[in-house]
Motif scaffolding. Structure first.
Motif, PDB file in Angstrom:
ATOM      1  N   GLY A  43       0.834  -1.199   0.000  1.00 21.47           N
ATOM      2  CA  GLY A  43       0.000   0.000   0.000  1.00 21.47           C
ATOM      3  C   GLY A  43       0.866   1.245   0.000  1.00 21.47           C
ATOM      4  N   LEU A  44       0.477   2.210  -0.805  1.00 20.85           N
ATOM      5  CA  LEU A  44       1.176   3.501  -0.808  1.00 20.85           C
ATOM      6  C   LEU A  44       0.444   4.431   0.154  1.00 20.85           C
ATOM      7  CD1 LEU A  44       1.978   3.871  -4.614  1.00 20.85           C
ATOM      8  CD2 LEU A  44       3.219   2.661  -2.819  1.00 20.85           C
ATOM      9  N   LEU A  45       1.141   4.757   1.237  1.00 16.53           N
ATOM     10  CA  LEU A  45       0.554   5.586   2.302  1.00 16.53           C
ATOM     11  C   LEU A  45       0.682   7.067   1.957  1.00 16.53           C
ATOM     12  CD1 LEU A  45       1.931   3.714   5.438  1.00 16.53           C
ATOM     13  CD2 LEU A  45      -0.365   3.589   4.439  1.00 16.53           C
ATOM     14  N   ILE A  99       0.631  -3.710  -6.054  1.00 14.24           N
ATOM     15  CA  ILE A  99       0.717  -2.348  -5.524  1.00 14.24           C
ATOM     16  C   ILE A  99      -0.697  -1.777  -5.427  1.00 14.24           C
ATOM     17  CG2 ILE A  99       1.634  -0.022  -5.908  1.00 14.24           C
ATOM     18  CD1 ILE A  99       3.833  -1.272  -7.655  1.00 14.24           C
ATOM     19  N   VAL A 100      -1.032  -1.224  -4.258  1.00 13.51           N
ATOM     20  CA  VAL A 100      -2.364  -0.643  -4.078  1.00 13.51           C
ATOM     21  C   VAL A 100      -2.245   0.869  -3.909  1.00 13.51           C
ATOM     22  CG1 VAL A 100      -4.442  -0.603  -2.647  1.00 13.51           C
ATOM     23  CG2 VAL A 100      -3.253  -2.773  -3.060  1.00 13.51           C
ATOM     24  N   GLU A 101      -2.942   1.585  -4.782  1.00 12.76           N
ATOM     25  CA  GLU A 101      -2.879   3.052  -4.807  1.00 12.76           C
ATOM     26  C   GLU A 101      -4.283   3.614  -4.574  1.00 12.76           C
ATOM     27  OE1 GLU A 101      -1.626   5.692  -4.282  1.00 12.76           O
ATOM     28  OE2 GLU A 101      -0.187   6.371  -5.761  1.00 12.76           O
ATOM     29  N   ASP A 102      -4.350   4.821  -4.053  1.00 12.62           N
ATOM     30  CA  ASP A 102      -5.660   5.473  -3.896  1.00 12.62           C
ATOM     31  C   ASP A 102      -6.152   6.047  -5.219  1.00 12.62           C
ATOM     32  OD1 ASP A 102      -3.633   7.419  -3.960  1.00 12.62           O
ATOM     33  OD2 ASP A 102      -4.383   8.548  -2.238  1.00 12.62           O
ATOM     34  N   MET A 125       4.394  -8.126 -10.999  1.00 16.04           N
ATOM     35  CA  MET A 125       4.004  -6.891 -10.313  1.00 16.04           C
ATOM     36  C   MET A 125       2.763  -6.328 -10.998  1.00 16.04           C
ATOM     37  SD  MET A 125       6.443  -3.751  -9.195  1.00 16.04           S
ATOM     38  CE  MET A 125       6.710  -3.166 -10.831  1.00 16.04           C
ATOM     39  N   LYS A 126       1.704  -6.166 -10.224  1.00 13.19           N
ATOM     40  CA  LYS A 126       0.472  -5.623 -10.781  1.00 13.19           C
ATOM     41  C   LYS A 126       0.020  -4.431  -9.958  1.00 13.19           C
ATOM     42  CE  LYS A 126      -0.907  -9.556 -13.403  1.00 13.19           C
ATOM     43  NZ  LYS A 126      -1.985 -10.332 -14.018  1.00 13.19           N
ATOM     44  N   ILE A 127      -0.880  -3.645 -10.552  1.00 18.94           N
ATOM     45  CA  ILE A 127      -1.320  -2.405  -9.926  1.00 18.94           C
ATOM     46  C   ILE A 127      -2.827  -2.389  -9.754  1.00 18.94           C
ATOM     47  CG2 ILE A 127      -1.538   0.086 -10.342  1.00 18.94           C
ATOM     48  CD1 ILE A 127       1.268  -0.164 -11.656  1.00 18.94           C
ATOM     49  N   CYS A 128      -3.237  -2.028  -8.549  1.00 21.92           N
ATOM     50  CA  CYS A 128      -4.657  -1.861  -8.249  1.00 21.92           C
ATOM     51  C   CYS A 128      -4.862  -0.446  -7.731  1.00 21.92           C
ATOM     52  CB  CYS A 128      -5.065  -2.870  -7.177  1.00 21.92           C
ATOM     53  SG  CYS A 128      -6.778  -2.709  -6.658  1.00 21.92           S
ATOM     54  N   THR A 129      -5.834   0.257  -8.285  1.00 22.57           N
ATOM     55  CA  THR A 129      -6.135   1.598  -7.778  1.00 22.57           C
ATOM     56  C   THR A 129      -7.636   1.761  -7.596  1.00 22.57           C
ATOM     57  OG1 THR A 129      -5.758   3.980  -8.104  1.00 22.57           O
ATOM     58  CG2 THR A 129      -6.260   2.714 -10.080  1.00 22.57           C
ATOM     59  N   LEU A 130      -8.000   2.511  -6.557  1.00 22.56           N
ATOM     60  CA  LEU A 130      -9.424   2.784  -6.348  1.00 22.56           C
ATOM     61  C   LEU A 130      -9.934   3.751  -7.413  1.00 22.56           C
ATOM     62  CD1 LEU A 130     -12.029   2.596  -4.642  1.00 22.56           C
ATOM     63  CD2 LEU A 130     -11.134   4.491  -3.251  1.00 22.56           C
ATOM     64  N   LEU A 131      -9.126   4.794  -7.703  1.00 23.58           N
ATOM     65  CA  LEU A 131      -9.563   5.844  -8.625  1.00 23.58           C
ATOM     66  C   LEU A 131      -8.516   6.077  -9.703  1.00 23.58           C
ATOM     67  CD1 LEU A 131     -10.703   8.464  -5.938  1.00 23.58           C
ATOM     68  CD2 LEU A 131     -12.182   6.868  -7.179  1.00 23.58           C
TER      69      LEU A 131
END
Ligand code: 5GP
Ligand code: MG
Ligand code: MG
Length: 180
Positions: A43-45, A99-102, A125-131
């Protein structure tokens, strides 16, 4: 509903976010159904803290969590330099990483983090973002799991802040474009 001073409207309500998080968790579980070692979810804080905790609670995939702090925005709406303030503690060589991004805006932050992490030779490596704000992109990012595409509003809530405010709001709200 009574909105906090500084939030002009609700862009995405709580129920819509909750069902999207469940949908994403199912898609991600399905993607990693044959995984042989626990997934490393990064998670990217601070922005991703609420989305990431909501997401991992819904996931069945064996996983561990770690966090990174990269600064991109200061206390203004203007973009600033990207720097790594806190690194992960997990060795990711040979591991599957998510990787989880907002929110992905210009894509500059994530491009930099992807470069740093891929040098450590993760197995994937994969990327998940809410927005996602596709109209603002200047640095190409391949998003594997996307919650919502939004127009170019500055938003707060679900972990996202304006000058450290609004992170706890359970919805995504549009921040008034004025000095608060
Ligand atoms: P990028 O490097 O993609 O331009 O910026 C990513 C970071 O900028 C996000 O992780 C987030 O911290 C911040 N950011 C971009 N757009 C918004 C927004 O609309 N609201 C908030 N609160 N932060 C944003
Ligand atoms: Mg962020
Ligand atoms: Mg911020």
């Amino acid at each position: 509903m009574n909105l906090p001073k500084g939030i002009e409207s609700i862009l995405i309500d709580k129920e819509t976010i909750e069902s999207k998080v469940t949908e994403l968790a199912n898609i991600i579980d399905n993607n990693y159904k044959d995984i042989e070692t626990p997934l490393v979810v990064i998670g990217l804080l601070k922005g991703s803290f609420i989305f990431m905790s909501d997401l991992v609670k819904q996931m069945q995939t064996p996983l561990q969590v770690d966090f990174m702090i990269a600064s991109s925005y200061g206390d203004s709406m203007e973009n600033t330099e990207v720097s790594i303030i806190k690194d992960i503690e997990t060795h990711i060589s040979g591991r599957h990483v998510l990787i989880v991004e907002d929110i992905i805006d210009t894509g500059i932050t994530l491009t930099k983090i992807e470069n740093i992490l891929s040098n450590r030779n993760p197995k994937s490596m994969k990327i998940c973002t809410l927005l996602n704000k596709p109209s603002r992109r200047t640095s190409e990012v391949n998003i594997d799991f996307n919650g919502f595409d939004i127009d170019d509003h500055f938003v707060g809530g679900m972990g996202l802040d304006y000058a450290q405010k609004y992170r706890n709001l359970p919805y995504i709200g549009v921040v008034k474009n004025e000095k608060l």
